[in-house]
Design a protein around this motif. Structure first.
Motif, PDB file in Angstrom:
ATOM      1  N   TRP C 172       0.398  -1.370  -0.392  1.00  0.00           N
ATOM      2  CA  TRP C 172      -0.213   0.374   0.190  1.00  0.00           C
ATOM      3  C   TRP C 172       0.960   1.534   0.325  1.00  0.00           C
ATOM      4  O   TRP C 172       0.527   2.607   0.073  1.00  0.00           O
ATOM      5  CB  TRP C 172      -1.052  -0.271   1.234  1.00  0.00           C
ATOM      6  CG  TRP C 172      -1.734   0.709   1.038  1.00  0.00           C
ATOM      7  CD1 TRP C 172      -2.565   1.494   2.247  1.00  0.00           C
ATOM      8  CD2 TRP C 172      -3.369   1.045  -0.393  1.00  0.00           C
ATOM      9  NE1 TRP C 172      -3.345   2.305   1.775  1.00  0.00           N
ATOM     10  CE2 TRP C 172      -4.134   2.036   0.771  1.00  0.00           C
ATOM     11  CE3 TRP C 172      -3.030   0.208  -0.626  1.00  0.00           C
ATOM     12  CZ2 TRP C 172      -5.552   2.016  -0.385  1.00  0.00           C
ATOM     13  CZ3 TRP C 172      -4.406   0.298  -2.051  1.00  0.00           C
ATOM     14  CH2 TRP C 172      -5.146   1.211  -1.682  1.00  0.00           C
ATOM     15  N   GLN C 173       2.095   0.940   0.120  1.00  0.00           N
ATOM     16  CA  GLN C 173       3.153   2.070   0.133  1.00  0.00           C
ATOM     17  C   GLN C 173       3.849   2.461  -1.231  1.00  0.00           C
ATOM     18  O   GLN C 173       4.766   2.896  -1.358  1.00  0.00           O
ATOM     19  CB  GLN C 173       4.394   2.136   1.690  1.00  0.00           C
ATOM     20  CG  GLN C 173       3.835   2.322   2.760  1.00  0.00           C
ATOM     21  CD  GLN C 173       2.718   2.302   3.306  1.00  0.00           C
ATOM     22  OE1 GLN C 173       2.597   0.994   3.367  1.00  0.00           O
ATOM     23  NE2 GLN C 173       1.762   2.456   3.915  1.00  0.00           N
ATOM     24  N   SER C 174       2.821   1.500  -1.757  1.00  0.00           N
ATOM     25  CA  SER C 174       4.073   1.413  -3.275  1.00  0.00           C
ATOM     26  C   SER C 174       3.350   2.593  -4.332  1.00  0.00           C
ATOM     27  O   SER C 174       2.315   3.375  -3.640  1.00  0.00           O
ATOM     28  CB  SER C 174       3.436   0.104  -4.030  1.00  0.00           C
ATOM     29  OG  SER C 174       4.093  -0.410  -3.858  1.00  0.00           O
ATOM     30  N   PRO C 175       4.275   2.942  -5.348  1.00  0.00           N
ATOM     31  CA  PRO C 175       2.823   4.509  -5.949  1.00  0.00           C
ATOM     32  C   PRO C 175       2.343   4.111  -6.131  1.00  0.00           C
ATOM     33  O   PRO C 175       2.101   3.233  -7.466  1.00  0.00           O
ATOM     34  CB  PRO C 175       4.854   4.397  -7.356  1.00  0.00           C
ATOM     35  CG  PRO C 175       5.841   4.052  -6.357  1.00  0.00           C
ATOM     36  CD  PRO C 175       5.710   2.529  -5.231  1.00  0.00           C
ATOM     37  N   CYS C 176       1.644   4.957  -6.440  1.00  0.00           N
ATOM     38  CA  CYS C 176       0.013   4.879  -6.982  1.00  0.00           C
ATOM     39  C   CYS C 176      -0.065   4.663  -8.608  1.00  0.00           C
ATOM     40  O   CYS C 176      -0.751   3.317  -8.762  1.00  0.00           O
ATOM     41  CB  CYS C 176      -0.578   5.964  -6.590  1.00  0.00           C
ATOM     42  SG  CYS C 176      -2.638   6.655  -6.515  1.00  0.00           S
ATOM     43  N   GLU C 177       1.082   4.959  -9.557  1.00  0.00           N
ATOM     44  CA  GLU C 177       1.390   4.940 -10.221  1.00  0.00           C
ATOM     45  C   GLU C 177       0.915   2.751 -11.271  1.00  0.00           C
ATOM     46  O   GLU C 177       0.721   2.556 -11.103  1.00  0.00           O
ATOM     47  CB  GLU C 177       3.259   5.441 -11.191  1.00  0.00           C
ATOM     48  CG  GLU C 177       2.873   4.767 -12.431  1.00  0.00           C
ATOM     49  CD  GLU C 177       3.934   5.487 -13.565  1.00  0.00           C
ATOM     50  OE1 GLU C 177       5.077   5.621 -12.710  1.00  0.00           O
ATOM     51  OE2 GLU C 177       3.977   5.212 -13.842  1.00  0.00           O
ATOM     52  N   LEU C 179       0.090   0.874  -8.460  1.00  0.00           N
ATOM     53  CA  LEU C 179      -1.068   0.316  -8.119  1.00  0.00           C
ATOM     54  C   LEU C 179      -1.556   0.311  -9.069  1.00  0.00           C
ATOM     55  O   LEU C 179      -2.949  -0.301  -9.145  1.00  0.00           O
ATOM     56  CB  LEU C 179      -1.049   0.931  -6.491  1.00  0.00           C
ATOM     57  CG  LEU C 179      -0.710  -0.227  -5.565  1.00  0.00           C
ATOM     58  CD1 LEU C 179      -0.773   1.070  -4.464  1.00  0.00           C
ATOM     59  CD2 LEU C 179      -1.285  -1.164  -5.248  1.00  0.00           C
ATOM     60  N   GLN C 180      -1.787   1.678  -9.322  1.00  0.00           N
ATOM     61  CA  GLN C 180      -3.186   1.973 -10.311  1.00  0.00           C
ATOM     62  C   GLN C 180      -3.021   1.089 -11.586  1.00  0.00           C
ATOM     63  O   GLN C 180      -4.395   0.175 -12.390  1.00  0.00           O
ATOM     64  CB  GLN C 180      -3.278   3.252 -10.946  1.00  0.00           C
ATOM     65  CG  GLN C 180      -4.517   3.450 -11.981  1.00  0.00           C
ATOM     66  CD  GLN C 180      -3.687   4.318 -13.410  1.00  0.00           C
ATOM     67  OE1 GLN C 180      -2.962   4.440 -13.085  1.00  0.00           O
ATOM     68  NE2 GLN C 180      -5.358   4.828 -13.743  1.00  0.00           N
ATOM     69  N   TRP C 194     -11.040   0.748  -3.875  1.00  0.00           N
ATOM     70  CA  TRP C 194      -9.569   1.335  -3.488  1.00  0.00           C
ATOM     71  C   TRP C 194      -9.887   0.172  -2.265  1.00  0.00           C
ATOM     72  O   TRP C 194      -8.469  -0.550  -1.936  1.00  0.00           O
ATOM     73  CB  TRP C 194     -10.044   2.250  -2.973  1.00  0.00           C
ATOM     74  CG  TRP C 194      -9.903   3.495  -3.428  1.00  0.00           C
ATOM     75  CD1 TRP C 194     -10.794   4.685  -3.809  1.00  0.00           C
ATOM     76  CD2 TRP C 194      -8.508   4.452  -3.471  1.00  0.00           C
ATOM     77  NE1 TRP C 194      -9.859   5.703  -4.101  1.00  0.00           N
ATOM     78  CE2 TRP C 194      -8.155   5.238  -4.060  1.00  0.00           C
ATOM     79  CE3 TRP C 194      -6.746   3.526  -3.096  1.00  0.00           C
ATOM     80  CZ2 TRP C 194      -7.773   6.707  -4.932  1.00  0.00           C
ATOM     81  CZ3 TRP C 194      -5.647   4.533  -4.067  1.00  0.00           C
ATOM     82  CH2 TRP C 194      -6.685   5.570  -4.309  1.00  0.00           C
ATOM     83  N   LEU C 197      -8.556  -3.217  -3.377  1.00  0.00           N
ATOM     84  CA  LEU C 197      -7.224  -3.216  -4.213  1.00  0.00           C
ATOM     85  C   LEU C 197      -6.241  -2.933  -2.969  1.00  0.00           C
ATOM     86  O   LEU C 197      -5.294  -3.653  -2.548  1.00  0.00           O
ATOM     87  CB  LEU C 197      -6.641  -2.219  -4.460  1.00  0.00           C
ATOM     88  CG  LEU C 197      -5.576  -1.745  -5.313  1.00  0.00           C
ATOM     89  CD1 LEU C 197      -4.884  -2.581  -6.254  1.00  0.00           C
ATOM     90  CD2 LEU C 197      -5.035  -0.326  -5.696  1.00  0.00           C
ATOM     91  N   LYS C 198      -6.639  -2.820  -1.533  1.00  0.00           N
ATOM     92  CA  LYS C 198      -5.554  -2.503  -0.191  1.00  0.00           C
ATOM     93  C   LYS C 198      -5.836  -3.493   0.593  1.00  0.00           C
ATOM     94  O   LYS C 198      -4.563  -4.268   0.873  1.00  0.00           O
ATOM     95  CB  LYS C 198      -6.359  -1.421   0.715  1.00  0.00           C
ATOM     96  CG  LYS C 198      -5.557  -1.261   2.053  1.00  0.00           C
ATOM     97  CD  LYS C 198      -6.127   0.063   2.435  1.00  0.00           C
ATOM     98  CE  LYS C 198      -6.037   0.568   3.626  1.00  0.00           C
ATOM     99  NZ  LYS C 198      -6.010   1.852   4.600  1.00  0.00           N
ATOM    100  N   HIS C 212      11.237  -4.045 -14.839  1.00  0.00           N
ATOM    101  CA  HIS C 212      12.761  -3.859 -15.678  1.00  0.00           C
ATOM    102  C   HIS C 212      13.412  -2.117 -16.242  1.00  0.00           C
ATOM    103  O   HIS C 212      12.332  -1.500 -16.102  1.00  0.00           O
ATOM    104  CB  HIS C 212      12.527  -4.399 -17.286  1.00  0.00           C
ATOM    105  CG  HIS C 212      13.099  -4.735 -18.033  1.00  0.00           C
ATOM    106  ND1 HIS C 212      14.299  -4.033 -18.698  1.00  0.00           N
ATOM    107  CD2 HIS C 212      14.337  -5.627 -17.741  1.00  0.00           C
ATOM    108  CE1 HIS C 212      15.209  -4.412 -19.686  1.00  0.00           C
ATOM    109  NE2 HIS C 212      15.154  -5.480 -18.442  1.00  0.00           N
ATOM    110  N   ALA C 213      14.994  -2.073 -16.285  1.00  0.00           N
ATOM    111  CA  ALA C 213      15.621  -1.014 -16.040  1.00  0.00           C
ATOM    112  C   ALA C 213      14.555   0.372 -17.031  1.00  0.00           C
ATOM    113  O   ALA C 213      14.474   0.935 -17.091  1.00  0.00           O
ATOM    114  CB  ALA C 213      16.632  -0.873 -16.192  1.00  0.00           C
TER     115      ALA C 213
END
Lengths: 468, 468, 468, 468
Positions: C172-177, C179-180, C194, C197-198, C212-213
């Motif tokens: 849940w602390q990962s970037p919103c980008e 998680l979306q 939400w 997802l949570k 991937h980089a």
């Protein structure tokens, strides 16, 4: 009235104080007073930073004296409060609140404003370091300075309350900025090079620090821990040989933690409890990381032992009470081991030996002195007091935290520094987690020191010998 | 005195208070008192959290009444201070310091201990929200509750001093945890979906929040900004249409910032200034990011305008003073536009129109009402006061910050909510950076409102009409 | 041969190819040829992105045909190699290396250059998705397209080799980008809001992705795991009810992991093994996090079962072989449960039932159909093949990875989607860690399917009944 | 055939190769062959790591020879391809693809598997470093080793393609792990201490590195940049005195960037272009950070100049062609400045002077030698070639990148090292952004060197004098 020419001029000081220290708003408008613009705080900070040392003394004296509380208002409100004693509670509460408000020194507001500016908190920490230096050196006889210090300490205590601190584990991946500071602040066992530093954050070690939002990148207190399956260590092994850099930790073998170095980095935070809380937080971290971790103790230096001992010897010589310290048999052994000049009094020989540390090179002398120095050291740590509390500052710190004086270790720190400070002796303070809280109360309120059998045994040997 | 049976029992409360609220240490030992074990604070927290709402009222009353200051000691020390008036300064300072110390309520110490526990600061913020609710609802007549609230507010102000806050820019890369809260706390323009949220942190937008070390992952105040080359916007375009998600920002074209939403998230931090400081910090950030940024203003809602207006209309009707609000000509136009039933008094028709928002669907009515509502709104914002300060809370906030009431915008928020709250009107408060500090003082001390020609013009139209 | 007028024009294509696809440097200067300027690659990318769909087909055909290998050179070097066969090894090696080099298509170099540009790798992944679509839809008969696809796949395999992928745990602390995207790509159990997802990144769950980089912020394969003490779950409970959001994980009770959703997000990476490696890496992560974790299995959907079944029923009806599928007794039970119109043939009734999913609402029908559908499903998964490998793509994926077809679960996914796709049945593929490698070889080389007693039992029931 | 007893034994090697290097799958099943278990790759890695140096040579020879391509299959497929020449295109493409596949050495597959294991890519980079050492030292005459090296280089080129690299700016906040490596790898101007290191990442400096997902925490190429308003610098000032640690950068004054050090850290990545791309990426970063940045150049050392010069002098002496290097007038000046022994031949004196660096202490000698050494150095850089490309490796690097040989600087590096390597001379290679691409092609294909007037002037002076 004639004033000695000052570098910055008294009038400049007065002018700046008039500009930056606002009057206390009336009780009624106290919530309706907007803070001054930031530029005011910045002006104060820049002005102060630009002062020479002596001018700082003058300036802080002036600040404390002229920008404190308004004594007249205070006494008026105290009178009113006394008059209100027979009235209803709401009236009394009001009168008390007004009185309380009137006891706010004006400089307290100034400090609050400064704390909001970028770098302001660090500025105040450093200003307090100046204050402490002035108080210690008695550079000012001004009684207001003490009040100023008290006010600032109380503010800092709130800003550095433990809930606001961040525990950071320092590793080899931490920013170089932090690690350089860790290296620089390390007081107990100085860091020698990259490898040495890397080892301190490597396997079987942990390094923790408290940081604070208002002073980013600045570790406030640093604790170094060695994790192991054995309980007590000697410092050389801890600092250098213990565990290679590429060892793989075996979590299941780790049962004990040795706090081998704790350093406070901010002189201005003296009296604001941080070390105590850091140890407690770290204990919790370690317990959650290592399922079998059960023993916690410090491995601590004994700064001041040698100079205390020198003082004692010198006094005994003056008073001819050498026998209070060593038994006849012991004096003989020392003399034999020394091959001393017949003429020199043995007390003098001993003082010289200790001053130079040469005794460590003779096996005989080491054997002869071990029981003597061990019991003297035990007494120094356990029995020597200042206002009822342990004279030795490290002992005082751990005893306040509720630790037990656990083991005095002969030949524990044979570095030149270790020999010069404490005849190579070190001591473990042990933290029994379900006793620390009780021990702490007993020490702080009743001045009772928790100690192990080993320590108490050495102390009683000392007392038997001595008629001090 | 008869007490209704309480769910948790008064004696349980008394017992817990006896256990967790320590007596104030003597002045001499105040620095030698170790904090109680954490378990004490945790017990208090758990106990309080488990109480029913009514029991909380009782409990806080008890806490405030029985664990405050010791009035007897205070009055003794007040007497001593008065006696000391003719003595030397050091003695007076001492007496003052003892008196000041005696004025510390015991619960203040408790709160300090709680703040050190993990989650303790958040607990106290929520406890204060309860206190504010009790005070607002007059659930307790206890005068001590007010003192308790004052003490807690003062502690929170120190813990949340601006130097301890962290400014975070929120982007689409920020943790989902934060963005979900941002979305949930947004009061001004509710967030509808992922795309809507993404737009608010996308190109030509900025979203900033203050966070605090003691409440990780919790945005305390949130400010949404639209960046543009044009100066003023209407909210629909700002919230939805303005700038596509994949636009590339052209930094050189951005000259103005519109703060289109600011939300405080913690009820318990009421009165602790955060929004003001957030706006100032953000202005600095924006200036350093956009070299040509020069105009800063809010685009603000006007909550309460419609209900104020209804109240006014109803009063006018009662007093038959309809002509105070609309000129004869205006009443006529409204009636014509309405095709109203002959019988209904025009004030009633108008009240109904406003209540339903139906007027917005008639072009004629819009034209007829625009001048009327604009000058009434200007007066509501500029002229209506509570204890001398702007009645409208948003206006009060920006005026305290030193903003100028800049432009009242007709048909700015045509959402149902916007029409229901403020007849679709919104207002810009503009921040002239080198005037805010001065404006703030003038407003807070002299209650003077800085306003533009447009606003003052509308106000004088209102005054000409009205004989209020 | 007559070509329809193309929107962009054949000559434009030829011109761009001539400009961006360099000739293959001579063997001698192959290491001395500097890469073309980035602008060349960017031109190619922009040109391709701007093409209409049909033009893309033409363009890729041209690229594959005209910018492949030089057949003449290849055959000359093949001749030389054959001539060299009796010479010394060094000569043969040289001849082979020259031949190998000559077999490099020119477009391979182009792709290498493109991969170095920002966004270039993602561009090529998308271009390959286009190629796969062309091949699948047979939009082009050009045999060179297949070569182009093979070359690109081989390059992508190298760029996406597992050592270059980063395993990220999504919380849940990962970037919103991120998680979306996780939410949007979730194919198996669509994310609803939400809270949903949570929950998927909350307690007793894990969510992992490879990134991937060269494609920052883009999860390539996503694996959702439920951790528990019980071994097998039904999806509703896993996706929604299982574990509350604020539960505290009890690590010691967790013994098994259920992979309840795995999604690949990049069509263009088809055939580049990622899912397999992700499962293996995650197993390792889970084992190191949970000391008692010992059972690993998927809970998988069975897409295609219902449509396969409908096909089968329709064919049986045509051929009058209904008895191959259900025994007489079973047909009777179905008819009874149905209260069917006397006239409708039972196969038709069954087809309709399955098409509408209505049977799930009748307890009787459920009971009657359970044994029938379970054994048909077992056969579908175990026995139906395409080129010797499992027809069902999910089964094929897990069998390739070396899993065992473990348990077929009745009424496992009762959502409308679950009923429509697989009559509500789901299946567990279980990973026995020390058998996967062996199973994988047996499946891929001998086409042998590892299956449990339950599955084999159902299959043999099917075979007994059927004369297929 | 008699084999010398080997430490690990030839049969052990053969056994391990048989176990870990799988046969090439048939063309038909090439996509159906699961990778071997990770343990196979780990076994190979551990085995290789445990070998002594000489055994590594043997082992790699065996690997290259016995696990390469199957020559018989290759020649069969080459024959088939030739037979297919008159068939349709699809057939030819198929034959080519089979031939291409058969040219895959078996060890290539092994390397692919190894690359997927944690640490595998780093292992292969180090293995290639061993290969390069073997090739350079001619420790093996085996022609297959060269093929092995070629194959590995081509794989590494794909894994380290620029799109897969991450540009990291290194600052004082970067992990200590990275900064220590930066410090350790710095070849051009060795780092002396914390302060020195801090300065290199401080104001008016930038330090960038490429890192790679498969080798975390490992900078692959490091570029140090000094940013300034002046164009050319001398290294002492750049490395040490230039800009204090607490200077505030004035972005508007910065117009030029000097690349004063670039270091590759991985011997095994030789020939894989990284430095070139790093410079280009950094130029782009700098341009976006500093709006006025317009000039880019290196400040480069000239390793090998002195030893080349000594060789030249020694040859001239042998051939009695001293006059080719210095004019009569110049020889005279040198002799005068030397106060040389009458007997010693001047060439010998000069050689000794240069060997010891003593000439730098005599103002006279410096003046006398400046024109001589400058033009010799210009020739060394511009005119001395190896296979047509610049003999000096630093020159070759920058010329390949498309830089212009810009300015040769007298007394630029007066450190003992600088004097010993290049008589204290350094050189700037300048990057004119819109010429580099063109220059690079001209250099690599036509061997044309772009040089400034200053350099060309010095070269023509040299040529006038010399009859070389």
């Amino acid at each position: 009235w004639y004033s000695a020419p000052s570098r910055t001029g008294v009038s400049a000081m007065e002018e700046i104080l008039a500009r930056v220290v606002a009057p206390l708003p009336s009780y009624e408008t106290r919530d309706k007073s907007p803070p001054p613009p930031e530029s005011t705080s910045l002006e104060f900070m820049n002005y102060y930073r630009g002062l020479e040392k002596e001018d700082k003394v003058d300036f802080l004296s002036k600040l404390s004296q002229e920008c404190g509380v308004d004594h007249k208002t205070v006494s008026e409100l105290a009178t009113k409060l006394l008059d209100a004693q027979r009235r209803d509670q709401a009236t009394i509460l009001q009168a008390e609140d007004r009185l309380r408000y009137s006891l706010t020194p004006r400089y307290k507001q100034l400090f609050s404003h400064v704390s909001r500016v970028e770098g302001g908190v660090k500025f105040l920490v450093d200003l307090r370091a100046d204050l402490l230096e002035i108080l210690a050196s008695k550079a000012s006889e001004n009684p207001h300075i003490r009040d100023l210090n008290g006010t600032l300490k109380s503010l800092l205590s709130k800003w550095f309350a433990v809930g606001l601190l961040r525990l950071e584990r320092i590793t080899w991946q931490s920013p170089c900025e932090i690690l350089q500071k860790i290296s620089q602040y390390e007081a107990v066992h100085p860091v020698r090079n990259w490898t040495d530093l890397k080892r301190r954050v490597g396997p079987y070690r942990r390094c923790y620090a408290f940081t604070h939002a208002a002073m980013p990148g600045e570790p406030l207190v640093v604790l170094h821990v060695a994790c192991s399956g054995v309980c007590f260590f000697f410092p050389q092994s801890i600092v250098r040989e213990f565990a290679t850099l590429d060892a793989e930790e075996d979590i299941n073998k780790i049962t004990s933690a040795i706090f081998y170095s704790i350093s406070s980095t901010q002189a201005g935070l003296q009296g604001v409890e941080l070390g105590n809380y850091l140890i407690k937080r770290v204990v919790r971290e370690l317990q959650s990381e290592f399922p079998h971790m059960a023993q916690f103790s410090s491995l601590s230096p004994i700064p001041g032992f040698c100079s205390w001992l020198q003082g004692l010897l010198s006094q005994c010589r003056k008073e001819g009470r050498g026998a209070d310290l060593l038994s006849e048999q012991e004096w003989r052994e020392v003399e034999q081991a020394l091959d001393a000049d017949a003429g020199t009094p043995p007390v003098d020989s001993l003082r010289k030996l200790i001053a130079t540390g040469e005794w460590t090179r003779s096996e005989k002398l080491c054997l002869a002195l071990e029981p003597v120095l061990m019991r003297l050291c035990a007494w120094y740590l356990y029995g020597e007091k200042r206002r009822g509390f342990a004279l030795n500052p490290v002992a005082n710190f751990h005893l306040q935290n509720g630790a037990t004086m656990w083991r005095i270790n002969w030949r524990a720190d044979t570095s030149p520094r270790g020999v010069a400070n404490s005849c190579g002796i070190m001591v473990n303070y042990r933290y029994f987690l379900n006793e620390t809280s009780n021990n702490s109360v007993l020490y702080l309120q009743n001045k009772a020191v928790a100690a192990s059998q080993q320590v108490l045994g050495l102390v009683s040997q000392f007392l038997k010998n001595s008629k001090l």
